[in-house]
Design a protein around this motif. Structure first.
Motif, PDB file in Angstrom:
ATOM      1  N   UNK A  77     -11.886   6.227  -5.466  1.00 12.45           N
ATOM      2  CA  UNK A  77     -12.239   7.542  -5.991  1.00 12.45           C
ATOM      3  C   UNK A  77     -12.371   8.578  -4.879  1.00 12.45           C
ATOM      4  N   UNK A  78     -12.611   8.113  -3.663  1.00 13.19           N
ATOM      5  CA  UNK A  78     -12.715   9.026  -2.540  1.00 13.19           C
ATOM      6  C   UNK A  78     -11.437   9.169  -1.746  1.00 13.19           C
ATOM      7  N   UNK A  79     -10.316   8.690  -2.297  1.00 15.73           N
ATOM      8  CA  UNK A  79      -9.048   8.749  -1.567  1.00 15.73           C
ATOM      9  C   UNK A  79      -8.231   9.972  -1.963  1.00 15.73           C
ATOM     10  N   UNK A  80      -7.302  10.323  -1.113  1.00 15.01           N
ATOM     11  CA  UNK A  80      -6.429  11.473  -1.360  1.00 15.01           C
ATOM     12  C   UNK A  80      -5.207  11.081  -2.188  1.00 15.01           C
ATOM     13  N   UNK A  81      -4.674   9.898  -1.921  1.00 20.37           N
ATOM     14  CA  UNK A  81      -3.511   9.385  -2.643  1.00 20.37           C
ATOM     15  C   UNK A  81      -3.798   7.963  -3.115  1.00 20.37           C
ATOM     16  N   UNK A  82      -3.245   7.607  -4.267  1.00 23.10           N
ATOM     17  CA  UNK A  82      -3.279   6.220  -4.714  1.00 23.10           C
ATOM     18  C   UNK A  82      -1.847   5.784  -4.975  1.00 23.10           C
ATOM     19  N   UNK A  83      -1.395   4.755  -4.252  1.00 25.84           N
ATOM     20  CA  UNK A  83      -0.030   4.255  -4.382  1.00 25.84           C
ATOM     21  C   UNK A  83      -0.023   3.059  -5.326  1.00 25.84           C
ATOM     22  N   UNK A  84       0.518   3.232  -6.529  1.00 24.61           N
ATOM     23  CA  UNK A  84       0.583   2.130  -7.480  1.00 24.61           C
ATOM     24  C   UNK A  84       1.900   1.370  -7.304  1.00 24.61           C
ATOM     25  N   UNK A  85       1.905   0.106  -7.778  1.00 29.11           N
ATOM     26  CA  UNK A  85       3.079  -0.744  -7.604  1.00 29.11           C
ATOM     27  C   UNK A  85       3.389  -1.557  -8.853  1.00 29.11           C
ATOM     28  N   UNK A  86       2.613  -1.362  -9.934  1.00 32.64           N
ATOM     29  CA  UNK A  86       2.848  -2.138 -11.155  1.00 32.64           C
ATOM     30  C   UNK A  86       2.354  -3.560 -11.032  1.00 32.64           C
ATOM     31  N   UNK A  87       1.288  -3.771 -10.243  1.00 36.14           N
ATOM     32  CA  UNK A  87       0.833  -5.125  -9.934  1.00 36.14           C
ATOM     33  C   UNK A  87       0.017  -5.779 -11.034  1.00 36.14           C
ATOM     34  N   UNK A  88      -0.434  -5.041 -12.017  1.00 39.41           N
ATOM     35  CA  UNK A  88      -1.238  -5.655 -13.062  1.00 39.41           C
ATOM     36  C   UNK A  88      -1.945  -4.618 -13.912  1.00 39.41           C
TER      37      UNK A  88
END
Length: 298
Positions: A77-88
């Motif tokens: 929640x304190x990050x600037x970017x969240x990189x998703x990968x479809x992991x689950x």
């Protein structure tokens, strides 16, 4: 009375300030988040010491059943970017939480541009291509995209574009490190192709259908015992055992986060050699080299 009305506004202001400040670590670097360790390897190779990378999924966790702790959620929640990968499923839940909370975090799909392998419900092997988790009533894509150096290059390019966008001053720094990363990935890919070329077409077993992209890249055949989101029947298990024996498969890759200890028994039943691998580790390229050497050693 006025003082009482001001308290909620003051508290809200403090919370927003704290959240904004949390987008950087104690050293003032931007915080960015990824779902799994292979992503962290790629991203840290690009950002170096200019960003602080947080991984959501803990070591040894099952992506399909993972539930992030509150401490991890606070970091994301304190990050600037969240990189998703479809992991689950945890990714969808986490992204929904971030959206509902109005955190203003940019979500980057690292799989954008990947040629997905479609897996039809009930079928043993990939049969085509799909571009989404579901495609039609019974078709899904294999989400384990990181089991491929080809896919890893695409993920790295998506990461590069995202970090350059939020930190344009580091554009050249990121590009230089990205080029070095791609050179390393190319080198591993060349080694895998050299090792596996003599055994093209060879079959291998795995409990969970998680190595489809690895098999496609190097002309191999994956025989997956389990199926995505389905319970395995005794008849289906017998069918897969017979298939493995008929194919001449000699290796069964054991991934503890998926099979819950069942693969060792299966190896004895099929006469295959059980080899434990962990493609969710930070050093996932070493694991891919290990798989290639095991396949070529028979």
């Amino acid at each position: 009375m006025l003082k009482n009305k001001l308290y909620p506004a003051i508290i809200l202001c403090l919370l927003l300030t704290a959240c904004s400040g949390a987008r950087k670590d104690a050293g003032g670097k931007p915080v960015v988040a990824v779902s799994i360790e292979p992503q962290r390897y790629l991203l840290e190779s690009i950002v170096g010491d200019r960003m602080d990378v947080v991984t959501v999924m803990g070591k040894g966790a099952d992506p399909e059943n993972y539930d992030p702790s509150m401490s991890v959620l606070r970091k994301v929640e304190g990050s600037r970017l969240y990189f998703k990968v479809g992991a689950g499923a945890f990714e969808d839940a986490l992204i929904g939480r971030l959206s509902d909370a109005g955190q203003g975090i940019d979500v980057v799909d690292t799989t954008e541009g990947i040629d997905f392998i479609g897996v039809e419900d009930g079928c043993d092997e990939p049969h085509g291509h799909a571009h989404g988790h579901s495609h039609g009533a019974h078709e899904f894509y294999d989400p384990h995209t990181w089991s491929s150096l080809t896919n890893a290059r695409i993920m790295a390019a998506n990461m590069l574009a995202a970090v350059q966008r939020i930190d344009p001053e580091g554009t050249e720094y990121y590009k230089s490190r990205y080029d070095s990363l791609v050179a390393r990935l190319d080198s591993v890919d060349a080694e895998l192709r050299d090792v596996l070329k003599p055994v093209s077409g060879r079959s291998f077993m795995v409990w969970h259908p998680s190595l489809s992209y690895f098999a496609r890249d190097y002309g191999l055949r994956q025989i997956a015992v389990g199926e995505e989101s389905k319970e395995l029947s005794a008849a289906s298990l017998r069918e897969k055992i017979d298939m493995a024996r008929a194919s001449g498969a000699q290796v069964l890759f054991i991934q503890p986060e998926y099979d819950g200890g069942r693969s060792e028994l299966l190896a004895r039943q099929t006469g295959t050699r059980g080899v434990t691998v962990n493609l969710l580790s930070y050093e996932w390229t070493d694991e891919m080299i290990k798989m290639a050497r095991e396949l070529a050693s028979n």
